[in-house]
Motif scaffolding. Structure first.
Motif, mmCIF file in Angstrom:
data_model
loop_
_atom_site.group_PDB
_atom_site.id
_atom_site.type_symbol
_atom_site.label_atom_id
_atom_site.label_comp_id
_atom_site.label_asym_id
_atom_site.label_seq_id
_atom_site.Cartn_x
_atom_site.Cartn_y
_atom_site.Cartn_z
ATOM 1 N N THR A 184 -8.484 -2.580 -5.535
ATOM 2 C CA THR A 184 -7.608 -3.464 -4.753
ATOM 3 C C THR A 184 -7.005 -4.559 -5.620
ATOM 4 O O THR A 184 -5.862 -4.981 -5.385
ATOM 5 N N GLN A 232 -10.337 -1.168 0.216
ATOM 6 C CA GLN A 232 -10.605 -0.262 -0.898
ATOM 7 C C GLN A 232 -10.716 1.213 -0.480
ATOM 8 O O GLN A 232 -10.226 2.100 -1.195
ATOM 9 N N PHE A 251 -8.283 -7.963 1.463
ATOM 10 C CA PHE A 251 -7.778 -6.990 0.494
ATOM 11 C C PHE A 251 -8.900 -6.082 -0.009
ATOM 12 O O PHE A 251 -8.737 -4.858 -0.114
ATOM 13 N N CYS A 287 0.828 -1.214 0.000
ATOM 14 C CA CYS A 287 0.000 0.000 0.000
ATOM 15 C C CYS A 287 0.860 1.261 0.000
ATOM 16 O O CYS A 287 0.543 2.244 -0.684
#
Length: 453
Positions: free
Chosen positions: A189, A182, A178, A117
């Motif tokens: 994602t 979002q 995952f 990320c």
């Protein structure tokens, strides 16, 4: 690897030291990436002036001493605020998602997701200066193509496939989590937390983190002992170097002290542990030259192939397995390991001597014929492994002419491993041949049994 160094005289040692000191190095400290990294670390309390990042002809990136490091002197002291741990992740924008998620995430997964990320955020990330100097790919088996995996030694191939599967399983089994992220991602994602991205993060953590045991918490599941250490993780491994490393709870820093010291303007090394080259390749993606810990592993399947004519083989293998004697069977340049010879002695016994199996496991020699037979099997093992190693080297040479980067880098690492394997096996065969016991007890006319006949 062309073979290990032998005992040499003073003149030869001086020549070697001169060559080592002449290894070309180029400072990286003025490149924008590393200027940003040092600024980032200084803002977090890091003040070291003993080391600088440099590019070395023999090892690639590393850290170079700017002054002589004396024996026992502290090589580096990295404040806790510079370490990337699960505390970093739980205190970030990802914390609320991880803390509320069930089932609990592993510390490894939490770190991997954070890295992915943060990389996606680019320069907006607080950790961008560190992520920007991380490798974009790795030479550990999770990255290996099928062709490279196929030329690995059997034991490494099995574990390499397990490693690839572990990363795939981590990716496929956490899709729901995952998708829950979002809201904090600027892209879908599925485009951010891809298998390739998670593989990169997994290798970054597994190859570059230091061990730092942390208290367990209710938000994560499993041991929490990973810590990514910017700048410090540029230190390369050398098997003959001794250091003392660990987190100092008084200074709140991760510290490394040199046991033997390092001259000025030389590369500073640390020691990742007493690992053979198969483990180094699996866990870190490289092979160390002149590694005194290197061995060749003997797999159970090879024992089955060589002794398949023995009608009592099933019982013997089962007995060895029940007594934990089928793992860590190795061959070094000096000969078969004690564990391997014990296993071979038991496998050499006729079925009628079942009552001696326990005594053999305890190290008892049960007769000249058994000793001769076990030495024959050891020789056959080496010969078969040597044949496999040479076939793999021939295939690697062919693949190198057809491959491009980064597959070439992967193949080069495996080639060094296979060359070392060949040298170990040749040395072991010489040791077995030169053994007085082997010469005294074996005769050309003796018949072998099973697949050795």
């Amino acid at each position: 690897m062309r073979g290990r160094s032998h005992r040499v005289g003073r003149t030869t040692r001086k020549r070697r030291q001169k060559r080592e000191s002449a290894f070309h190095s180029v400072s990286l400290s003025h490149q924008p990436q590393y200027v940003s990294l040092m600024r980032f670390l200084h803002q977090r309390g890091f003040t070291s002036t003993l080391l600088q990042p440099a590019l070395f002809s023999g090892t690639g990136r590393g850290l170079q001493t700017l002054q002589t490091i004396k024996p026992g002197e502290r090589l580096i002291s990295l404040p806790e605020s510079c370490l990337l741990t699960t505390s970093t992740v739980l205190n970030s924008y990802l914390g609320q998602y991880i803390k509320s998620w069930n089932p609990r995430l592993s510390p490894l997964l939490a770190l991997c997701v954070f890295l992915v990320c943060e990389r996606q955020r680019g320069e907006a990330s607080d950790w961008f200066p560190y992520i920007d100097v991380l490798p974009t790919s790795y030479t550990c088996p999770a990255y290996f193509s099928d062709g490279v995996v196929d030329v690995l030694p059997a034991a490494v191939k099995r574990r390499a496939l397990e490693q690839r599967e572990a990363v795939r399983e981590m990716h496929s089994s956490n899709q729901d989590f995952f998708r829950a992220l979002q809201p904090v991602l600027s892209q879908p994602t599925g485009d951010v937390l891809t298998y390739e991205a998670l593989r990169w993060a997994w290798c970054s953590v597994n190859t570059r983190s230091v061990f730092m045991s942390r208290p367990s918490n209710s938000f994560l599941s499993g041991p929490d002992d990973y810590a990514l250490a910017p700048f410090l993780d540029l230190l390369n491994h050398r098997p003959d170097v001794q250091v003392k490393a660990g987190f100092n709870h008084q200074t709140k820093c991760y510290e490394i002290r040199s046991v033997c010291g390092t001259p000025r303007y030389r590369q500073a090394f640390i020691n990742y542990g007493s690992h053979d080259n198969q483990r180094l390749l699996l866990e870190y993606g490289f092979v160390a030259m002149n590694n005194p810990h290197s061995v060749v592993y003997v797999e159970t399947d090879l024992l089955w192939d060589l002794l398949r004519g023995d009608k009592s083989l099933d019982q013997k293998i089962k007995f060895l397995k029940e007594n934990n004697f089928l793992h860590n069977l190795t061959i070094s340049s000096e000969g078969p390991s004690w564990r391997l010879m014990v296993a071979l002695r038991l496998l050499s016994l006729p079925q009628t001597l079942y009552h001696l199996w326990r005594a053999v496991l305890l190290g008892q020699v049960v007769g000249e014929k058994t000793e001769a037979r076990s030495s024959q099997i050891a020789t056959a093992l080496c010969q078969q492994l040597l044949k496999d190693a040479q076939a793999a080297l021939d295939k690697i040479s062919h693949l190198l002419t057809q491959s491009e980067q980064p597959v070439r880098e992967q193949l080069e690492a495996v080639r060094v491993l296979r060359q070392e394997e060949r040298w170990i096996l040749e040395s072991c065969l010489t040791a077995l041949k030169d053994s007085a016991h082997l010469h005294d007890e074996m005769s050309p006319g003796k018949a072998n049994v099973g697949a050795l006949s």
